[in-house]
Motif scaffolding. Structure first.
Motif, PDB file in Angstrom:
ATOM      1  N   TYR A   1      69.574 -29.294 -15.846  1.00 54.98           N
ATOM      2  CA  TYR A   1      69.256 -28.209 -14.913  1.00 54.98           C
ATOM      3  C   TYR A   1      68.636 -28.787 -13.647  1.00 54.98           C
ATOM      4  O   TYR A   1      68.973 -28.395 -12.534  1.00 54.98           O
TER       5      TYR A   1
ATOM      6  N   ALA B   1      70.590 -28.387  -9.951  1.00 59.17           N
ATOM      7  CA  ALA B   1      70.097 -27.366  -9.030  1.00 59.17           C
ATOM      8  C   ALA B   1      69.907 -27.882  -7.615  1.00 59.17           C
ATOM      9  O   ALA B   1      69.752 -27.101  -6.690  1.00 59.17           O
TER      10      ALA B   1
ATOM     11  N   GLY C   1      74.459 -22.601  -3.336  1.00 52.53           N
ATOM     12  CA  GLY C   1      74.496 -21.793  -4.553  1.00 52.53           C
ATOM     13  C   GLY C   1      74.060 -22.553  -5.792  1.00 52.53           C
ATOM     14  O   GLY C   1      74.138 -22.015  -6.895  1.00 52.53           O
TER      15      GLY C   1
ATOM     16  N   ALA D   1      71.201 -23.550  -7.160  1.00 58.96           N
ATOM     17  CA  ALA D   1      70.149 -23.034  -8.020  1.00 58.96           C
ATOM     18  C   ALA D   1      70.636 -21.826  -8.818  1.00 58.96           C
ATOM     19  O   ALA D   1      70.382 -21.707 -10.018  1.00 58.96           O
ATOM     20  N   PHE D   2      71.365 -20.962  -8.146  1.00 56.64           N
ATOM     21  CA  PHE D   2      71.861 -19.771  -8.829  1.00 56.64           C
ATOM     22  C   PHE D   2      72.847 -20.132  -9.942  1.00 56.64           C
ATOM     23  O   PHE D   2      72.754 -19.647 -11.067  1.00 56.64           O
TER      24      PHE D   2
ATOM     25  N   THR E   1      73.048 -22.884 -11.498  1.00 55.50           N
ATOM     26  CA  THR E   1      72.319 -23.550 -12.571  1.00 55.50           C
ATOM     27  C   THR E   1      71.555 -22.544 -13.421  1.00 55.50           C
ATOM     28  O   THR E   1      71.467 -22.685 -14.640  1.00 55.50           O
ATOM     29  N   LEU E   2      71.023 -21.514 -12.764  1.00 59.97           N
ATOM     30  CA  LEU E   2      70.298 -20.497 -13.532  1.00 59.97           C
ATOM     31  C   LEU E   2      71.229 -19.824 -14.536  1.00 59.97           C
ATOM     32  O   LEU E   2      70.862 -19.580 -15.691  1.00 59.97           O
ATOM     33  N   ARG E   3      72.431 -19.545 -14.092  1.00 60.77           N
ATOM     34  CA  ARG E   3      73.378 -18.933 -15.035  1.00 60.77           C
ATOM     35  C   ARG E   3      73.711 -19.891 -16.184  1.00 60.77           C
ATOM     36  O   ARG E   3      73.856 -19.486 -17.331  1.00 60.77           O
TER      37      ARG E   3
ATOM     38  N   LEU F   1      71.675 -22.140 -17.251  1.00 64.12           N
ATOM     39  CA  LEU F   1      70.472 -22.189 -18.075  1.00 64.12           C
ATOM     40  C   LEU F   1      70.448 -21.015 -19.061  1.00 64.12           C
ATOM     41  O   LEU F   1      70.124 -21.180 -20.245  1.00 64.12           O
ATOM     42  N   LEU F   2      70.811 -19.839 -18.577  1.00 64.17           N
ATOM     43  CA  LEU F   2      70.775 -18.670 -19.461  1.00 64.17           C
ATOM     44  C   LEU F   2      71.758 -18.841 -20.615  1.00 64.17           C
ATOM     45  O   LEU F   2      71.418 -18.624 -21.779  1.00 64.17           O
TER      46      LEU F   2
ATOM     47  N   ASP G   1      81.181 -22.973 -11.109  1.00 62.32           N
ATOM     48  CA  ASP G   1      80.162 -22.847 -10.064  1.00 62.32           C
ATOM     49  C   ASP G   1      79.171 -23.998 -10.110  1.00 62.32           C
ATOM     50  O   ASP G   1      78.766 -24.530  -9.081  1.00 62.32           O
TER      51      ASP G   1
END
Lengths: 508, 125, 500
Positions: A148, A152, A157, A159-160, A162-164, A166-167, A234
């Protein structure tokens, strides 16, 4: 000799932490420490790789002196040696490559990048050698956290995306952990060998079955198997080149490897195929993923997005190998782990080189690159030949093994999927080859000026005749050579490592 | 029958409900912050599962005392608790990273709505 | 000596592989040195191959297993009469083509000559590799390399059209390749072996669906390169490549690789008996017969000389396929020998076409009136090739067609005899008028004697003599006829006494 298994991840973790501390003062020293740590653990892996097949016995190491099954155990067997060598090897190459690329793409993030890379490799190597179900989870999350951090730092884009990731990763990890819980409460152990010994009496137990399903589901999520792949494009598109080049080749593969490990060494032979339709489910997801990834990749304009979709398809080859669950099919899948890691790593490194040199990321802009950076483009051709599966490159042989496995398993649909997908990948890769080697009349000069990325003349001076500098080109050259050598000598790998590894499938 | 079935298993049912709520939040909510909240609920449910699995009526913490002697049935199983401790550490780390990514995303896009962000990414590409 | 000859197949493959690397490293600036590599490799390669002829005819099977991957799959090189027949012709013609190509490429002032000669050498390595492949896996590997190595030659001109054609070429070639890989996997999974065996190793017990699947996969794989209709359309288009490529690869090496694949398929995988019994022979024969006639008819309509020759190639490749599919020993003999005679005649014709193009810039048949006065040697050679293809005695084509016809009668399939005869007439119709008009008509363009460069005329003369010799004394050149007989003997068990 018996300390070998422990040396691999601990060296990396130490190097990662030290590199973080030192890196705050001196970037160069931080990088050097991370690189040295990775090189050391690579060498240790290679020693293991030579040692294990010659003795025929896995090297076991009980952590902290606690005797398994009470303590955590590291087991360096054929398959683990195979994986750690791959993981640390790719790590070394990317770490050599990274500094220039990072300075260009995500300046200011370097101090965090090198330690993260070392920790990522530590996590993946740890996953490969651990003999403990829960410990595998811990390493899985160490690798994930490092990933992560690496991903990121890229484009807007990043960080976004990567957040997805991560989830979805958290769900995957959670399912796996839940599965471990089920297994523990019904079997009473989380040591792989111990669980394997106790399981045969408990196969009917519903909680064992739920545990198996949850663990495999969790790993399949981490592996990015279709349709759980949606985060991948992404993430890879927005990440810095060197991070993508480290993560794309090995991260998802190690999760696939963990499924193989469960299938071979924890659950009894036939459990995933006969008692539960897990293998078949993975197979159909993979078949769909191969077609989906290959078809979507054809339409992509962004180089890395194309590679990402191609990865969706390629990881599914490994999935098919698992699903076939016969020795030759699984050998194909396992061989494809290494083959694809080499080819995809190579392609991502080349993408980074192109970006460094010209600032281009979109395929249509890359017309005529063959003139500008010929050697990099020759390497690209090698990678493409391997991706399409032209002999004697590595990609050919894993496909042949998979096809033979598919026929032996009477899986004609999967057989057809493998056949078809080679052609599909030929379409999107040869299209690009045609692009880069096409001469551009007149347009060349103007395109040149507008696209000289952010590379100053000073930096270019160190480069080889308009190519990328040696620190970037050498890893590319090594991987190109490896793609061919692994292809030509794939039988050595199969003989020494993979055949013994898949022996449990034969009911041994 | 039904009542007995539930009565004996109500902790597990609670855990299952928590898991479902967490997953619901992660998949159905458009707001990224709510997704992260869903994730922590999901993780917590897993911790609870391990603790519940190791729970024994009338047993004490797994530290040797004269009073209970060496009868293992009188001590709780320490292993799941160790697992949970480790898992909590991992979970906190993940949540921390998630929150920092959340912040960066908000700064870059000025929104936490997934659809809006995807739209904005598509436009810039 | 024997130990050395076991190495010979490997060395023969490596000889041109070395040249493929040395040529671009030497580069455009030192082109004489660069050319030396090509010639050296070609001569070494041919000598190595020719050395094996006596031994192979005496029953030796040189070769070695390079690596074994799993039981029964590995890389293995084995020299048998079939492979040697093809390898000898390809490597012999490569020497001539090299010299011709020096003349052609310099004459036409082509760009990227290093890449051209390097890839040509790589193609030859692959061709020889597949000739000497002892099993299907090795064969397929070289077959795929051949496909890919030809691509840069097809797109050589770099024009938009060339890229389009290159794309079509790749789609055809890669589809063919993957079909072969699929067929190989199917065979291995069922039989556990991939070694070619004279007389075949599949049997009827494996079930018709399986056998037909395998057959169709292989037929697709080989049919593309052999230009069997409806898979032929890439071949006329591929004539966009420089003429030496059309001459050596698209009349000899690449396309014959497909035909050679059919030899292997019928003779060494299925075996003639099973192939006939399952009905595949009839299927293949009908396709080939249609191809022969349709291609000849199309050839008549083409005004572009190379296009006309390309369709002629399509037709003649199917002669060989048809000869194999008839399954009679005589027909098989004719087919095997036609591989050689067609190679000799067609390469002569292409050489002539290239010489005319480089020397006068003319590409169309209708522009060639009276050119015989300017380039008599070239056109005389063209004449020999033309009548040879039509099947006139004293040229090699007659011998092979004779056996093909006799074989058709032997097998009771006289309809195919009519196909051969009719197509012979058509051949005469589309080739002979070019020669007569070249000599008999007059044109203001061509009045003085003014031949192309000796680098081109000498190879043309040699290939013409080669074609004539094959017709006068079929066994006189490199014992091709004996090799063809040995193929038939090993596949069908029928031996010919006396020969021709």
């Amino acid at each position: 000799m018996s300390q070998l298994p422990a040396l691999i991840p601990t060296t990396l973790i130490l190097a990662g932490l030290l590199s973080l501390l030192v890196g705050l003062r001196s970037l160069r020293a931080g990088h050097l420490i991370a690189l040295t740590g990775t090189v050391v653990s690579f060498l240790v892996s290679v020693i293991g790789l030579l040692e294990v097949p010659s003795s025929g016995q896995p090297i076991r190491y009980a952590l902290g002196g606690w005797i398994p099954p009470i303590g955590i155990e590291f087991v360096l067997d054929h398959l683990a040696a195979y994986m750690t060598t791959l993981v640390t090897g790719i790590g070394v190459l990317v770490l050599i490559y990274a500094p220039r690329s990072i300075r260009h793409e995500s300046p200011g993030k370097a101090a965090l990048t090198y330690p993260s890379m070392a920790l990522l490799v530590a996590g993946l190597a740890g996953m490969s050698i651990t003999g403990d179900l829960f410990n595998l989870y811990v390493f899985l999350e160490i690798a994930a956290l490092a990933a992560y951090a690496l991903l990121a730092t890229g484009r807007r884009g990043g960080a976004f995306a990567t957040l997805r990731y991560l989830l979805i990763g958290a769900v995957g990890g959670g399912f796996y952990l839940l599965g471990v819980g089920f297994i523990y409460f019904s079997v009473g152990s989380i040591n792989m060998a111990d669980v394997a010994a106790r399981l045969p009496e408990l196969l009917e137990s519903r909680s064992v079955i739920s545990g198996a399903v949850l663990m495999v589901l969790g790993l399949a999520l981490k592996m990015g198997l279709f349709p759980l792949h949606f985060w991948m494009p992404d993430v890879y598109t927005n990440a810095p080149s060197s991070s993508a080049a480290l993560i794309a080749p090995i991260m998802t593969k190690v999760s696939a490897y963990a499924i193989v490990r469960l299938m071979l060494d924890v659950f009894p032979p036939g459990f995933f195929t006969e008692a539960l339709p897990i293998a078949a489910t993975i197979g159909w997801m993979s078949a769909a993923g191969i077609l989906f990834g290959s078809i979507i990749a054809i339409g992509q304009q962004d180089y890395r997005r194309m590679l990402a979709y191609s990865s969706v398809g390629q990881i599914a080859y490994v999935g098919l190998g698992i699903a076939l669950a016969n020795p030759i099919g699984l050998i194909g899948g396992l061989l494809h782990i290494v083959n694809h890691a080499l080819m995809k790593g190579l392609l991502f490194l080349i993408g980074g080189a192109i970006q460094w040199r010209t600032g281009l990321v979109r395929i249509p802009d890359m017309v005529g690159l063959g003139k500008k950076m010929p050697w990099t483009m020759y390497a690209f051709v090698i990678a493409v030949l391997a991706m399409v599966g032209i002999p004697p490159t590595a990609g050919f042989f894993s496909k042949v093994y998979l096809m033979i496995g598919a026929v032996q398993a009477d899986a004609w649909v999967w057989f057809a999927v493998i056949v078809l997908s080679s052609l599909l990948s030929a379409i999107y890769f040869f299209r690009m080859v045609e692009f880069v080697f096409r001469d551009v009349e007149g347009a060349e000069e103007s395109a040149d000026d507008s696209a000289t990325g952010g590379v100053s003349a000073d930096e270019l001076r160190g480069a080889v005749a308009g190519e990328v500098p040696p620190s970037m080109f050498i890893p590319i050259a090594i991987l190109s050579a490896a793609v061919i050598l692994v292809g030509v000598f794939n039988f050595l790998i199969v003989r020494a490592l993979l055949e013994p590894a898949v022996a449990p499938l034969l009911g041994g | 029958m039904t009542i007995e079935f539930f009565a004996g298993r109500y902790p597990y049912i609670l855990i299952a409900v928590l898991l479902a709520i967490g997953l619901y939040g992660m998949t159905m909510k458009r707001n990224l912050l709510k997704k992260v909240i869903g994730m922590t609920i999901f993780q917590t449910a897993i911790y609870l599962f391990f603790i519940q699995g190791a729970f024994k009526q009338g047993a004490t913490i797994p530290v040797y005392t004269e009073e209970f002697g060496t009868d293992p049935t009188l001590y709780m199983n320490p292993l799941p608790q160790v697992i949970v401790l480790t898992a909590i550490v991992v979970g906190v780390a993940i949540t921390g990273v998630a929150l920092s990514l959340l912040l960066v995303t908000y700064r870059r896009f000025g929104s936490l709505d997934e659809e809006v962000i995807i739209q904005s990414m598509r436009e810039s590409a | 000596m024997d130990g050395f000859l076991d190495l010979a197949p490997l060395l023969a493959i490596l000889a041109s592989a070395v040249a493929a690397v040395a040529v671009p490293l030497t580069g455009e600036k030192r082109r004489n040195l660069r050319e030396t590599w090509t010639v050296l490799a070609a001569v070494v390669k041919f000598s190595l191959i020719a050395m094996m002829i006596p031994g192979v005819l005496a029953g030796e099977r040189y070769g070695m297993d390079l690596l074994e991957i799993a039981p029964g799959i590995g890389l293995s090189l084995r020299v048998d009469p079939a492979g040697l027949l093809f390898a000898t012709s390809a490597s012999f013609l490569w020497i001539l083509t090299s010299f011709y190509a020096f003349g052609y490429m310099r004459g036409a002032n082509e760009a990227k000559q290093s890449r051209f000669f390097s890839m040509l050498a790589a193609c030859l390595s692959a061709t020889i590799g597949l000739c000497f492949s002892g099993n299907i896996l090795t064969f397929v590997i070289f077959y795929e390399i051949l496909s890919v190595a030809t691509y840069p030659l097809v797109i050589h001109s770099g024009s938009k059209k060339a890229y389009e054609i290159g794309r079509q070429y790749l789609i055809y070639a890669l589809t063919a390749g993957i079909a072969l890989v699929a067929g190989l996997a199917a065979i291995y999974a069922v039989t556990g072996t991939l070694d070619f065996q004279p007389g075949g190793f599949l049997d009827a017990e494996m079930g018709m669906p399986f056998l037909w699947t395998v057959f169709l996969l292989f037929a697709l794989g080989f049919g593309v390169k052999a230009g069997v209709m409806p898979l032929q359309s890439w071949l006329p288009n591929a004539m966009i490549a420089p003429t030496p490529v059309s001459a050596l690869l698209h009349a000899v090496a690449v396309v014959k690789a497909g035909v050679f694949g059919f030899v292997r398929l019928v003779g060494y995988i299925f075996g003639p008996e099973l192939f006939g019994a399952m009905g595949a022979a009839t299927f293949l024969a009908i396709l080939a017969a249609i191809t022969i006639l349709v291609a000849s008819l199309i050839a008549i309509t083409k005004d572009d000389l190379k296009a006309r020759l390309a369709y002629s190639t399509v037709g003649h490749l199917s002669y060989i396929v048809l000869g194999i599919a008839i399954l009679a020993p005589q027909a098989m003999l004719g087919a095997a020998f036609h591989m050689i005679t067609h190679a000799a005649m067609k390469i002569t014709l292409f050489f002539c076409a290239g010489a005319i193009y480089v020397h006068t810039g003319k590409k169309k048949v209708s522009q060639l009136d009276g050119i015989g006065r300017q380039m008599p040697l070239t056109m005389a050679a063209f004449g020999v090739g033309a009548v040879g293809l039509a099947g006139v005695p004293l040229v090699g084509g007659f011998v092979s067609k004779w056996y093909l016809g006799v074989g058709a009668l032997d097998a009771g399939l006289s309809i195919y005899l009519w196909v051969f005869l009719l197509s012979g007439l058509l051949n005469a119709a589309y080739l002979v008028p070019i020669v007569t008009r070249a000599f008999l008509r007059s044109s203001p363009d061509h009045t003085r004697f003014n031949e192309a460069s000796p680098l081109m005329v000498v190879p043309i003369t040699i290939t013409m003599l080669f074609a004539l010799l094959l017709g006068i004394h079929p066994d006189g050149v490199f014992r091709f006829f004996s090799l063809a007989e040995a193929i038939v003997a090993s596949v069908t068990g029928v031996t010919f006494t006396g020969g021709i």
